[in-house]
Design a protein around this motif. Structure first.
Motif: not given
Length: 190
Positions: A118-143
């Motif tokens: 589903g990629g990304y869109d121009a207005t949706g927030r992307l996030m790189i989140k780190r907890v401990g030693t793990t990094i996750t990617v969220l798009r519009a708050g969804v993992l």
């Protein structure tokens, strides 16, 4: 080793005109500039920005892409990027590669490890989140992705590379607060 200030070393202030500033001390006010638009035509490596402060421990680094018509990398690394060259994916410990048309790829230690459905869109927030030693990617708050790499360094620096005139990254935030950008070239901070 010089340690960069922790996020608790500054506070956000507003002036009577409603402008937001960060304070690095009792008398130093720095405007919060958390969006970047490329305003010059040139190649990779000449258009970039870094976050003003390193992020320690757990963090959430988020932004709004602004457009889907340009190539951009946004990611984290330690130590902060000293050079920028043609192999941008290898410049970061972890990054997202935003491609034209909304395609979104994940790079870990310079290797493409995933394509986000589903990629990304121009207005949706992307996030790189780190907890401990793990990094996750969220798009519009969804993992959307969990790293397969263990990230053990305490401090990480956020940086971006943008490819062409008109490329942008907007509303950069760390832990939900506007992030101050600096060390920029090839564009306009706002």
């Amino acid at each position: 080793m010089v340690r960069l200030p922790e996020p608790t070393d500054f506070r956000l202030l507003t002036d009577t005109g409603g402008n937001i500033y960060s304070s690095r001390g009792p008398q130093i006010l720095i405007p919060i500039l958390n969006s970047f638009v490329v305003n010059t035509a040139s190649s990779w490596g000449t258009k970039f920005f870094d976050l003003e402060y390193a992020m320690s421990g757990d963090f959430e680094l988020s932004w709004v892409p602004g457009v889907t018509s340009h190539f951009r990398y946004f990611g984290v690394s330690y130590p902060p990027l000293a050079t920028r060259d043609a192999s941008y994916s290898s410049s970061f410990d972890f990054s997202l590669y935003m491609q034209t048309g909304g395609a979104l790829q994940v790079y870990e230690l310079g290797v493409n490890t995933a394509t986000i459905a589903g990629g990304y869109d121009a207005t949706g927030r992307l996030m790189i989140k780190r907890v401990g030693t793990t990094i996750t990617v969220l798009r519009a708050g969804v993992l959307k992705h969990t790293s397969g790499t263990t990230f053990t360094t305490a401090d990480m620096q956020g940086s971006a590379h943008l490819n062409s005139n008109g490329a942008e990254i907007n509303d950069v935030q760390v832990d939900g607060v506007d992030a101050s950008l600096n060390n920029s070239a090839g564009g306009v901070l706002s």
